[in-house]
Design an enzyme around this catalytic site. Structure first.
Site, PDB file in Angstrom:
ATOM      1  N   LYS A  31     -37.262 -23.363  38.195  1.00 51.99           N
ATOM      2  CA  LYS A  31     -36.697 -23.827  36.922  1.00 51.99           C
ATOM      3  C   LYS A  31     -35.664 -24.924  37.179  1.00 51.99           C
ATOM      4  O   LYS A  31     -34.724 -24.732  37.955  1.00 51.99           O
ATOM      5  CB  LYS A  31     -36.035 -22.666  36.190  1.00 51.99           C
ATOM      6  CG  LYS A  31     -35.376 -23.076  34.879  1.00 51.99           C
ATOM      7  CD  LYS A  31     -34.908 -21.868  34.114  1.00 51.99           C
ATOM      8  CE  LYS A  31     -33.450 -21.545  34.326  1.00 51.99           C
ATOM      9  NZ  LYS A  31     -32.518 -22.493  33.710  1.00 51.99           N
ATOM     10  N   ASP A  58     -36.111 -26.675  31.778  1.00 48.14           N
ATOM     11  CA  ASP A  58     -35.338 -25.901  30.795  1.00 48.14           C
ATOM     12  C   ASP A  58     -34.246 -26.785  30.187  1.00 48.14           C
ATOM     13  O   ASP A  58     -33.088 -26.693  30.565  1.00 48.14           O
ATOM     14  CB  ASP A  58     -34.734 -24.689  31.523  1.00 48.14           C
ATOM     15  CG  ASP A  58     -33.882 -23.813  30.629  1.00 48.14           C
ATOM     16  OD1 ASP A  58     -34.028 -23.870  29.398  1.00 48.14           O
ATOM     17  OD2 ASP A  58     -33.058 -23.056  31.185  1.00 48.14           O
ATOM     18  N   ASP A  63     -33.203 -31.738  18.266  1.00 51.09           N
ATOM     19  CA  ASP A  63     -32.836 -33.033  17.707  1.00 51.09           C
ATOM     20  C   ASP A  63     -33.788 -33.323  16.544  1.00 51.09           C
ATOM     21  O   ASP A  63     -34.581 -32.457  16.164  1.00 51.09           O
ATOM     22  CB  ASP A  63     -32.941 -34.110  18.811  1.00 51.09           C
ATOM     23  CG  ASP A  63     -31.951 -35.260  18.595  1.00 51.09           C
ATOM     24  OD1 ASP A  63     -31.851 -35.732  17.440  1.00 51.09           O
ATOM     25  OD2 ASP A  63     -31.308 -35.680  19.570  1.00 51.09           O
ATOM     26  N   THR A 120     -28.454 -15.998  24.542  1.00 43.86           N
ATOM     27  CA  THR A 120     -27.926 -14.658  24.822  1.00 43.86           C
ATOM     28  C   THR A 120     -26.400 -14.674  24.978  1.00 43.86           C
ATOM     29  O   THR A 120     -25.764 -13.625  24.972  1.00 43.86           O
ATOM     30  CB  THR A 120     -28.570 -14.067  26.097  1.00 43.86           C
ATOM     31  OG1 THR A 120     -28.527 -15.055  27.125  1.00 43.86           O
ATOM     32  CG2 THR A 120     -30.008 -13.679  25.854  1.00 43.86           C
TER      33      THR A 120
HETATM   34  O1  C5P Z   1     -28.138 -16.878  37.974  1.00 45.97           O
HETATM   35  P1  C5P Z   1     -28.841 -16.254  36.809  1.00 45.97           P
HETATM   36  O2  C5P Z   1     -29.941 -15.294  37.204  1.00 45.97           O
HETATM   37  O3  C5P Z   1     -27.895 -15.675  35.784  1.00 45.97           O
HETATM   38  O4  C5P Z   1     -29.588 -17.509  36.126  1.00 45.97           O
HETATM   39  C1  C5P Z   1     -30.220 -17.404  34.871  1.00 45.97           C
HETATM   40  C2  C5P Z   1     -30.734 -18.737  34.465  1.00 45.97           C
HETATM   41  O5  C5P Z   1     -31.303 -18.626  33.168  1.00 45.97           O
HETATM   42  C3  C5P Z   1     -29.667 -19.825  34.362  1.00 45.97           C
HETATM   43  O6  C5P Z   1     -30.292 -21.059  34.732  1.00 45.97           O
HETATM   44  C4  C5P Z   1     -29.309 -19.838  32.894  1.00 45.97           C
HETATM   45  O7  C5P Z   1     -28.885 -21.105  32.458  1.00 45.97           O
HETATM   46  C5  C5P Z   1     -30.643 -19.470  32.255  1.00 45.97           C
HETATM   47  N1  C5P Z   1     -30.516 -18.849  30.937  1.00 45.97           N
HETATM   48  C6  C5P Z   1     -29.814 -17.682  30.712  1.00 45.97           C
HETATM   49  N2  C5P Z   1     -29.751 -17.143  29.466  1.00 45.97           N
HETATM   50  C7  C5P Z   1     -30.369 -17.736  28.436  1.00 45.97           C
HETATM   51  C8  C5P Z   1     -31.108 -18.893  28.652  1.00 45.97           C
HETATM   52  C9  C5P Z   1     -31.152 -19.430  29.930  1.00 45.97           C
HETATM   53  O8  C5P Z   1     -29.246 -17.116  31.640  1.00 45.97           O
HETATM   54  N3  C5P Z   1     -30.326 -17.162  27.258  1.00 45.97           N
END
Ligand code: C5P
Length: 236
Positions: A31, A58, A63, A120
């Site tokens: 990602k 991601d 927009d 979230t």
């Molecule tokens: O390090 P970690 O496992 O928390 O990474 C989760 C990834 O998912 C990060 O890149 C974060 O930006 C992304 N993300 C998230 N929650 C969301 C959407 C995206 O943690 N609701």
């Protein structure tokens, strides 16, 4: 089937590509998020593709429809296998995103287009910004947005692992769910609060599990990725 997606949250291509090389032979998806993309641009997608990975870009587009159409078209041309937009952008924006995706494809491969429901990180107070969550709470807003995403012909949504079961019930099992906030030990020692284990996410029907720090900051990242894959298979 559920896939593991590793979040390459790095400030430069060198660190990201070092980690990607380390993880070859484990996860099939990487990602690229805002930090890495803003630093390195679309070439990052191609470099990861050249290493053999599928790439989830991601960037959560939100927009006016014409701008999002162009952004998705460019993202797909850059080689992204999965792209996302905010479902809150509404029907016309999402339809434009789908048009952009369709304008760009040509290789036969069809990149997936997902809708973000409610971040979230947002809570009840934040939802006041858009008129509040009503009596049903955030969960109901998420289900409503997932149903809209399906009605707008998106392939699925980004959601919390805790929301997958309800979304699958409301939208059907073929509607894809991609879930960040995965913690192998169920712990939430960092900024993630509402976490689920890999096994739980798979059991609930999550199609893509996004895992960042538990893999990228492990002493042995490849070993940690293999352990997550094993937990996904075993249901732990
Ligand atoms: O390090 P970690 O496992 O928390 O990474 C989760 C990834 O998912 C990060 O890149 C974060 O930006 C992304 N993300 C998230 N929650 C969301 C959407 C995206 O943690 N609701």
């Amino acid at each position: 089937m559920s896939e593991l997606v590793v979040a390459l949250d790095y400030p430069d291509a060198r660190s990201a590509l070092d980690m990607a090389r380390t993880l070859r032979g484990t996860a099939a998806w990487m990602k690229v998020g805002l930090e890495l993309y803003c630093a390195e641009g679309p070439g990052m997608v191609r470099q990861l593709k050249d290493l053999g990975f599928s790439v989830f870009l991601d960037l959560k587009f939100f927009d006016i429809p014409n701008t999002v159409r162009g952004a998705v078209r460019s993202a797909v041309r850059a080689g992204a296998d999965m792209v996302n937009v905010h479902t809150l952008g509404g029907r016309r924006m999402v339809e434009a995103a789908i048009e952009g995706r369709d304008e760009a494809k040509g290789s036969g491969a069809k990149p997936l287009l997902l809708g973000v429901t409610i971040l979230t990180s947002m809570d009840h107070e934040d939802l006041g910004l858009i008129g509040g969550a009503g009596e049903g709470g955030i969960g109901n807003v998420v289900i409503d947005l997932a149903q809209r995403a399906k009605a707008y012909y998106l392939d699925g949504v980004v959601c919390s692992g805790l929301e997958v079961a309800g979304i699958k019930q409301a939208c059907g099992s073929a509607f894809l769910c991609l879930t960040p906030g995965i913690r192998p030990g169920g712990e939430s020692g960092d900024d993630q609060r509402r976490v689920v284990t890999p096994g739980q996410a798979v059991a609930d029907g999550s199609n893509f599990l996004v895992v960042g720090r538990p893999i990228t900051q492990a002493a042995d990242p490849a070993g940690a990725a293999l352990q997550v894959l094993e937990q996904m298979t075993r249901g732990a």
